[in-house]
Scaffold this active site. Structure first.
Site, short mmCIF file in Angstrom:
data_model
loop_
_atom_site.label_atom_id
_atom_site.label_comp_id
_atom_site.label_asym_id
_atom_site.label_seq_id
_atom_site.Cartn_x
_atom_site.Cartn_y
_atom_site.Cartn_z
N HIS A 49 -7.98 13.08 -27.97
CA HIS A 49 -7.63 13.83 -26.77
C HIS A 49 -6.12 14.06 -26.66
CE1 HIS A 49 -8.80 15.42 -22.86
NE2 HIS A 49 -7.77 14.82 -22.32
N SER A 95 -10.38 21.13 -20.68
CA SER A 95 -11.70 20.59 -20.38
C SER A 95 -11.61 19.34 -19.52
CB SER A 95 -12.41 20.23 -21.70
OG SER A 95 -11.71 19.19 -22.35
N HIS A 96 -12.68 19.10 -18.78
CA HIS A 96 -12.89 17.82 -18.10
C HIS A 96 -14.37 17.48 -18.22
CE1 HIS A 96 -10.49 15.18 -15.14
NE2 HIS A 96 -9.83 15.29 -16.28
N HIS A 98 -16.23 14.97 -20.17
CA HIS A 98 -16.78 13.62 -20.08
C HIS A 98 -16.76 13.08 -18.64
CE1 HIS A 98 -16.97 13.78 -24.36
NE2 HIS A 98 -17.19 12.49 -24.52
N ASP A 118 -0.31 21.57 -14.73
CA ASP A 118 0.27 22.10 -15.96
C ASP A 118 1.02 23.41 -15.70
OD1 ASP A 118 -0.53 20.09 -17.70
OD2 ASP A 118 -2.44 21.03 -18.15
N ASP A 269 3.65 16.81 -16.25
CA ASP A 269 2.49 16.32 -15.51
C ASP A 269 1.98 15.04 -16.15
OD1 ASP A 269 -0.08 16.08 -14.28
OD2 ASP A 269 -0.94 17.25 -15.91
N GLY A 539 -3.76 25.25 -25.69
CA GLY A 539 -5.11 25.02 -25.19
C GLY A 539 -5.49 23.56 -25.28
N ASN A 540 -6.73 23.33 -25.66
CA ASN A 540 -7.31 22.00 -25.55
C ASN A 540 -8.45 21.87 -26.55
OD1 ASN A 540 -9.59 20.58 -23.18
ND2 ASN A 540 -8.18 19.43 -24.42
#
Length: 743
Positions: A49, A95-96, A98, A118, A269, A539-540
């Site tokens: 992550h 994403s969030h 989990h 962010d 952040d 991004g992520n």
């Protein structure tokens, strides 16, 4: 140096998610065995992550350069693009997943809070939000619970924070039964030259923690997001953060004020991995170090351990490095907004992070060795084509009987009531879409969200897109299609695509077949982004969306795209305008039903390849649609996507209650013509007086098109047969999702 009891072993490291070889590497870096706090630090910073250790080698292949780029991709809190006229747009998607799988309300709410932080840590004021949501079978009680919790969490946080949610997407499939996906997008505006950076430098400059107090919520959240969901995942509920949108609103105003004051060296952040992430990333970027006193961190619980303070992901917090001598300015601003503003350390030239608590040195680690691009591990994972890929390619169109004409009304009714196609009004009405007076789609729907930039003629045009069925069928082509559809939505709204952000949702990267999907997705994204000149701003990556029982989710590389609408007169909507207008299909009808909702759901055939797609054709269609809009030759434009042509026609009918009378192509199968999802197609309506000019324009550009019929009456008529009244179809389309959720 702190060493509480026996120093941790390799077994401890494994429990924290580290590999044995990573534990050995940590000892090499430190020149000794780590204590528990230090091992915890490495475990979160070297998690997927935070470090992207399993993905960075491929992410580096994506196009990242453009004259519009104002920040290096992935090196700031968000991407930053030049809009012209001295304005910049910061935007990002994350994403969030989990947290939302365990506690949907707080998981989704804190996803919204995190993505907005962010944006405003860049010095940009957020003006719009989107979200991309994936859930399992809608008939399952768990799915209904997740949907209701996630939507309420997004709505409550976003509405209270005061930023409009202007669009998004919702998809249902059994593959998301255990692992829902919650991807949040935000965009904000700043004046070019006023942006802040996530950096630390200047020996002696004070380091402040600002915002909320630090608690035990979210501890280990980054590590939790870097493992599969299992039956025991609910035991990790403390890894889910708790948000406070009202506190975030105060933090927004205070952060923008202190950035404008000009006393900020750097700001970041505190999202994933909390204090340790911000201190290490800012220090490594600025090639400096920090001495931090954890005793000075405002906490919500007494007697918090050093690792708890360092790893907590409590929300609404920032780390700020202030210019020495201007501490009083920082204090004054945050006091004004009634927020914590505590100096917890100073900048050093050691390139190390030294953490103390109650005068005891509890951790001493080199900043650079913790972070992406520094000493964090980088892996080249094995990948292998899964067996299903070739099986899907064996599908033959003639193995499926064509749709009898008399069954067309039944098939249309099924499609319009399917949760993937039906109106998402039940979701959208829980979001405030009009606060800020900038949403230009409120009474004039477009394929993408159009949001006015106050003080300018410009609007940003934003969308989130991904059809995961396509990507599962063919990761490379499916992801190329996701980028193409995002660009097509922006073009059909009158905008020009300029850049993307991505949220890459996949299963376990250690599974070769999953990693093959990831590699293919990156290749497809690369070629499409190059074709549309839309570089990747950041991004992520969200791996481990997988469970032992259900396996991985469909590969879901969500594309968040930014476009610019320079002239408000060129905004294009999707709705038919008046009776008598001609209806055309721009693009080519083909005999293809592969991976369509029709074949997948209505016919129940899951194993088919990706739909027909040609990147060069897609580019030509975009160019043609843009020219038609600029030259005022069309009244509406709506891209053909989920559900196919007939669904597209119905959606263009609904806003004004106008019907249509259209005719199919005898050379194309009925099912393929009406419900196929071949790409690069747009339905447009044309004033009768402009038909000749419209056709001449497309012929000049060498773009295929066909006349479908006319806007007419209040019924949906195909090949002379009335399929439904517009009113009846809209009634079921409008309420289908709510009806399914409330059963």
């Amino acid at each position: 140096m702190e060493s509480i009891g026996t120093l941790p072993t390799v077994e401890t490291a494994k429990k924290l998610g580290l590999l044995p070889e990573e534990y050995d590497r940590i000892q090499e870096i430190l020149g000794r065995k780590p204590n528990f706090t230090e091992l915890s630090i490495f475990s979160v910073m070297w998690s997927e992550h935070c470090s992207y250790k399993n993905s960075i080698v491929w992410l580096k292949t994506l196009p990242k350069d453009s004259p519009r780029m104002l920040a290096k991709a992935g090196e700031e809190n968000a991407g930053l693009v030049d809009l012209g006229d001295g304005l910049g747009c910061a935007f990002k998607i994350e994403s969030h997943n989990h947290p939302s799988a365990l506690e949907p309300y707080q998981g989704a709410a804190t996803g919204v809070g995190g993505i907005n932080r962010d944006i405003f840590t860049m010095g940009a004021r957020p003006i719009a939000q989107l979200n991309s949501l994936r859930f399992g079978n809608i008939d399952l009680a768990k799915t209904k619970w997740l949907v209701k919790g996630v939507v309420k969490g997004i709505g409550d946080y976003g509405n209270a924070f005061g930023i409009p949610t202007v669009g998004g997407e919702v998809q249902f499939d059994d593959c998301y039964n255990v692992n829902p996906l919650v991807n949040a997008f935000s965009a904000g505006i700043l004046k070019v030259g006023t942006q802040a950076s996530a950096i630390s430098y200047g020996v002696g400059n004070p380091v402040f923690i600002v915002g909320s107090a630090t608690g035990k919520d979210g501890i280990g959240g980054a590590s939790f997001a870097s493992e599969d969901i299992t039956a025991k995942s609910s035991e990790k509920l403390p890894a889910v953060q708790v948000g406070d949108p009202f506190q975030e609103k105060l933090l927004l105003e205070a952060s923008l004020e202190i950035i404008e004051a000009g006393c900020v060296i750097g700001i970041q952040d505190m999202g994933a991995a909390g204090i340790i992430c911000s201190t290490s990333e800012m220090s490594a970027k600025g090639e400096h170090g920090m001495i931090i006193d954890l005793s000075k961190v405002p906490t919500r619980q007494p007697n918090m351990q050093p690792f708890e303070i360092l790893l907590s992901e409590s929300q609404e917090r920032m780390l700020i490095v202030v210019e020495k001598g201007r501490e009083h300015e920082a204090k004054r601003i945050f006091d004004k907004w009634d927020l914590n503003c505590e100096q917890i350390g100073t900048v050093t030239d050691t390139k190390r992070l030294e953490f103390y608590q109650d005068g005891v040195l509890v951790a001493d680690v080199p900043a650079d060795d913790l972070v992406l691009g520094g000493g964090a591990p980088v892996y080249h994972r094995e990948y292998k084509e899964p067996a299903y890929f070739q099986e899907f390619k064996k599908f033959k169109l003639d193995s499926v009987a064509d749709l009898p004409k008399e069954e067309l009304p039944k098939a249309l009714n099924y499609m319009m009531n399917h949760p993937n196609i039906a109106s998402k009004k039940w979701v959208a009405q829980q979001y405030d879409s009009s606060i800020g007076r900038a949403n230009r789609n409120t009474n004039a729907p477009s394929d993408a969200a159009v949001v006015k930039v106050h003080g300018s003629q410009k609007s940003i045009v934003i969308t989130v897109d991904c059809n995961s069925r396509y990507v599962n069928a063919d990761p490379e082509e499916g992801t190329a299609m996701a980028v193409a559809e995002a660009a097509r939505n922006i073009v059909c709204s009158g905008g020009v695509p300029v850049a993307i952000t991505n949220c890459l949702n996949f299963g376990n990267p250690y599974v070769p077949e999953v990693y093959w999907q990831f590699v293919g997705a990156i290749k497809g994204m690369k070629k499409s982004c190059e074709a549309f000149e839309t570089p990747v701003t950041g991004g992520n990556v969200s791996f481990y969306n997988q469970s032992s029982d259900e396996g991985p989710v469909f590969p879901t590389p969500t594309i968040g795209m930014l476009g610019i609408l320079e002239d408000p007169a060129n905004k294009m909507t999707l709705d038919f305008k008046k009776e008598g207008d001609a209806i055309y299909l721009v693009g080519e009808s083909v005999n293809d039903i592969a991976s369509s909702e029709y074949v997948y759901s209505y016919k129940g055939i899951k194993a088919t390849p990706a739909p027909h797609f040609d990147l060069a054709t897609e580019q030509k269609v975009h160019k043609a649609i843009s020219a038609l809009i600029t030259d005022k030759l069309i009244e509406s434009a709506h891209d053909v996507s989920d559900g196919g042509l007939l669904v597209t026609l119905a959606e263009s009918s609904f806003p004004r209650g106008l019907g249509f009378n259209v005719t199919s192509d005898a050379a194309i199968r009925q099912d393929a013509f009406w419900f196929g999802e071949a790409q690069s197609r747009v339905v447009v309506s044309v004033d009768a007086a402009k038909k000749a000019a419209f056709e001449a324009a497309l012929q000049t550009q060498g773009v295929q098109f066909s006349a479908l019929g006319n806007v007419q009456g209040t019924d949906m008529v195909a090949d002379g047969a009335v399929l439904s009244s517009v009113a009846a179809a809209y009634q079921s389309f409008d309420t289908a999702l709510e009806t399914a959720l409330m059963k």
